[in-house]
Write a protein that holds these residues in place. Structure first.
Motif, PDB file in Angstrom:
ATOM      1  N   ALA A 204       0.831  -1.205   0.000  1.00  0.00           N
ATOM      2  CA  ALA A 204       0.000   0.000   0.000  1.00  0.00           C
ATOM      3  C   ALA A 204       0.866   1.257   0.000  1.00  0.00           C
ATOM      4  O   ALA A 204       0.561   2.243  -0.690  1.00  0.00           O
ATOM      5  N   LEU A 205       1.944   1.238   0.764  1.00  0.00           N
ATOM      6  CA  LEU A 205       2.860   2.379   0.795  1.00  0.00           C
ATOM      7  C   LEU A 205       3.514   2.593  -0.567  1.00  0.00           C
ATOM      8  O   LEU A 205       3.589   3.725  -1.066  1.00  0.00           O
ATOM      9  N   ALA A 206       3.980   1.524  -1.180  1.00  0.00           N
ATOM     10  CA  ALA A 206       4.604   1.639  -2.498  1.00  0.00           C
ATOM     11  C   ALA A 206       3.603   2.142  -3.532  1.00  0.00           C
ATOM     12  O   ALA A 206       3.937   2.961  -4.401  1.00  0.00           O
ATOM     13  N   LEU A 207       2.355   1.668  -3.418  1.00  0.00           N
ATOM     14  CA  LEU A 207       1.316   2.120  -4.331  1.00  0.00           C
ATOM     15  C   LEU A 207       1.010   3.601  -4.097  1.00  0.00           C
ATOM     16  O   LEU A 207       0.781   4.358  -5.048  1.00  0.00           O
ATOM     17  N   ARG A 208       1.037   4.022  -2.828  1.00  0.00           N
ATOM     18  CA  ARG A 208       0.813   5.429  -2.503  1.00  0.00           C
ATOM     19  C   ARG A 208       1.868   6.311  -3.172  1.00  0.00           C
ATOM     20  O   ARG A 208       1.547   7.366  -3.728  1.00  0.00           O
ATOM     21  N   CYS A 209       3.109   5.885  -3.143  1.00  0.00           N
ATOM     22  CA  CYS A 209       4.177   6.654  -3.786  1.00  0.00           C
ATOM     23  C   CYS A 209       3.960   6.748  -5.286  1.00  0.00           C
ATOM     24  O   CYS A 209       4.224   7.793  -5.901  1.00  0.00           O
ATOM     25  N   LEU A 210       3.472   5.679  -5.884  1.00  0.00           N
ATOM     26  CA  LEU A 210       3.174   5.687  -7.313  1.00  0.00           C
ATOM     27  C   LEU A 210       2.044   6.673  -7.609  1.00  0.00           C
ATOM     28  O   LEU A 210       2.096   7.421  -8.596  1.00  0.00           O
ATOM     29  N   VAL A 211       1.016   6.687  -6.751  1.00  0.00           N
ATOM     30  CA  VAL A 211      -0.097   7.624  -6.914  1.00  0.00           C
ATOM     31  C   VAL A 211       0.397   9.069  -6.834  1.00  0.00           C
ATOM     32  O   VAL A 211      -0.002   9.926  -7.632  1.00  0.00           O
ATOM     33  N   ILE A 212       1.260   9.354  -5.880  1.00  0.00           N
ATOM     34  CA  ILE A 212       1.802  10.709  -5.740  1.00  0.00           C
ATOM     35  C   ILE A 212       2.545  11.117  -7.002  1.00  0.00           C
ATOM     36  O   ILE A 212       2.389  12.242  -7.505  1.00  0.00           O
ATOM     37  N   ASP A 213       3.374  10.222  -7.537  1.00  0.00           N
ATOM     38  CA  ASP A 213       4.103  10.532  -8.763  1.00  0.00           C
ATOM     39  C   ASP A 213       3.156  10.834  -9.924  1.00  0.00           C
ATOM     40  O   ASP A 213       3.461  11.656 -10.790  1.00  0.00           O
ATOM     41  N   LEU A 214       2.017  10.168  -9.953  1.00  0.00           N
ATOM     42  CA  LEU A 214       1.060  10.368 -11.040  1.00  0.00           C
ATOM     43  C   LEU A 214       0.244  11.648 -10.883  1.00  0.00           C
ATOM     44  O   LEU A 214      -0.222  12.210 -11.880  1.00  0.00           O
ATOM     45  N   LEU A 215       0.044  12.105  -9.653  1.00  0.00           N
ATOM     46  CA  LEU A 215      -0.865  13.217  -9.403  1.00  0.00           C
ATOM     47  C   LEU A 215      -0.197  14.551  -9.109  1.00  0.00           C
ATOM     48  O   LEU A 215      -0.800  15.606  -9.364  1.00  0.00           O
ATOM     49  N   HIS A 216       0.988  14.554  -8.560  1.00  0.00           N
ATOM     50  CA  HIS A 216       1.567  15.782  -8.034  1.00  0.00           C
ATOM     51  C   HIS A 216       1.687  16.869  -9.099  1.00  0.00           C
ATOM     52  O   HIS A 216       2.393  16.725 -10.091  1.00  0.00           O
ATOM     53  N   VAL A 255      -2.912  15.316  -4.305  1.00  0.00           N
ATOM     54  CA  VAL A 255      -2.420  13.945  -4.418  1.00  0.00           C
ATOM     55  C   VAL A 255      -3.309  12.946  -3.673  1.00  0.00           C
ATOM     56  O   VAL A 255      -2.893  11.835  -3.371  1.00  0.00           O
ATOM     57  N   ALA A 256      -4.538  13.342  -3.383  1.00  0.00           N
ATOM     58  CA  ALA A 256      -5.465  12.469  -2.660  1.00  0.00           C
ATOM     59  C   ALA A 256      -6.326  11.664  -3.641  1.00  0.00           C
ATOM     60  O   ALA A 256      -6.490  12.033  -4.809  1.00  0.00           O
ATOM     61  N   LEU A 257      -6.866  10.566  -3.136  1.00  0.00           N
ATOM     62  CA  LEU A 257      -7.828   9.759  -3.889  1.00  0.00           C
ATOM     63  C   LEU A 257      -9.126   9.683  -3.100  1.00  0.00           C
ATOM     64  O   LEU A 257      -9.133   9.746  -1.869  1.00  0.00           O
TER      65      LEU A 257
END
Length: 388
Positions: A204-216, A255-257
């Motif tokens: 989940a943490l690794a996925l969160r970092c991926l989400v941040i990279d996609l959204l920031h 960067v939220a979902l």
């Protein structure tokens, strides 16, 4: 009427997530403790999945637990629907590959034009964790998949599908797969459950970092969907979403979902059928659809909304049969404003990710992604488009 209140044409996008329960070719061993599918079982499974895919009729169909992409394509064929792009990285059936090995993979089928695709196996540097008895854990058991695509009117969006570690206790085994712990010991059971929790939390943490990279600091909408093996209010899901941070920092929306089910429009009929799995008689939502702030109705950076979310779960009450699925399927109807074509073509960023082999060719005028599926050395790179 204020300028922002002028009606804007809306384009619809139907997305769905389906855990297809060990979709494998007939006669091939996928787990040592399970018999391969017979031809008859395989035929029933493809027919059943095809009918469900036809009912969902999704523009973007994310799937989990695929062992053979040929089987997935067969189920799509049974649906009678046309999908120009189908990919299950790591589960290819061709002259060089014989499907997924060790663990099933996630995949996607879409009617949209695909610009890039990337499967992520390794955690970002520094995120590995120590799991009691297992040692260093630094990889997804089932690598998530990011696809950059665009709609007919030109709007670019990113879709991420994932399948996180299950809650099933992780017992220690020897090199031959034999247990080396007393599985009847409740203390051993507790430790094995902790191992699974640590692994799922790290994913989940690794996925969160991926989400941040996609959204920031971009304006590209993001849809994250799949089998999270945990509920929307769980620590792991909230770790991925970071929605609670918004209460203290409005900029955290960047960067939220957000859970699509909670964002449904007033016209949607919410009933107590929102579950996608039943364990020991208790229903829960493990399969989820999450969206970025671009789908918040009347949000500051909104370019669309969530019209409706549906759960297809009647088959969960028809008895256990591996020719069906033990998960309900979830579908969301999203809407996006049809922005000025010139603005979209020249201003929308896209994730520069490698594309798989045998993908649909990119549309003329768009950047061509490099070949291959190797993971980039650094984080995802995007053209920087500041939000206004």
């Amino acid at each position: 009427m204020r300028p922002n209140d002028i009606p804007v044409p809306l384009a619809t996008l139907m997305v769905a997530t389906c855990n297809v329960l060990n979709l494998a070719n007939p006669g091939r061993m996928f787990y040592e403790n399970q018999d391969p599918y017979t031809e008859a079982e395989f035929d029933r499974k493809l027919t059943w999945l095809g009918s469900r895919f036809r009912m969902l009729n999704a523009d973007v169909l994310a799937v989990q637990e695929v062992w053979d992409d040929a089987a997935f394509k067969g189920a799509l064929s049974r649906s009678g629907l046309r999908y120009d792009f189908v990919a299950v990285p790591g589960a290819e059936n061709d002259g060089m590959h014989q499907g997924a090995q060790g663990t099933p993979r996630v995949g996607i089928a879409t009617r949209l034009k695909v610009d890039a695709l990337q499967s992520f196996a390794e955690f970002p540097p520094g995120l590995e964790v120590e799991v009691p008895g297992l040692g260093r854990h630094a990889r997804f058991e089932r690598p998530p998949l990011v696809v950059t695509m665009h709609m007919k009117h030109g709007q670019t969006l990113n879709v991420l599908t994932a399948h996180l570690k299950s809650k099933r206790p992780k017992f220690l085994q020897d090199g031959h797969g034999n247990p080396v712990e007393d599985r009847g010991d409740p203390k051993v059971m507790a430790l094995a459950s902790l191992r699974s929790l640590i692994m799922r939390g790290a994913e989940a943490l690794a996925l969160r970092c991926l989400v941040i990279d996609l959204l920031h600091r971009t304006s590209v909408p993001l849809v994250v969907l799949g089998d999270f093996n945990d509920t929307p209010d769980s620590v792991t899901t909230q770790l991925i979403c970071a929605t609670n941070e918004i209460a203290y920092d409005r900029e955290a929306r960047d960067v939220a979902l957000f859970n699509a089910y909670e964002l449904q429009g007033d016209a949607a009929l919410k009933k107590d059928v929102a579950y996608s799995h039943i364990h020991q008689g208790t229903p829960s939502v493990l399969d989820q659809i999450l969206v970025s702030e671009e789908f918040l109705h009347n949000g500051r950076n909104s370019i669309g909304d969530v019209r409706r979310v549906d759960y297809f779960n009647d088959h969960l009450h028809e008895g256990r049969d591996r020719s069906r699925s033990d998960h309900g399927f979830v579908r969301a109807l999203l809407r996006l404003r049809m922005l000025d074509q010139t603005r979209v073509e020249t201003g929308a960023p896209s994730v520069q990710l490698p594309a798989p082999e045998n993908t649909a060719p990119p549309r003329a005028g768009r950047p061509t992604a490099p070949e291959g599926l190797s993971r980039p050395a650094g984080p995802i790179r995007q053209t920087n488009l500041q939000r206004q």
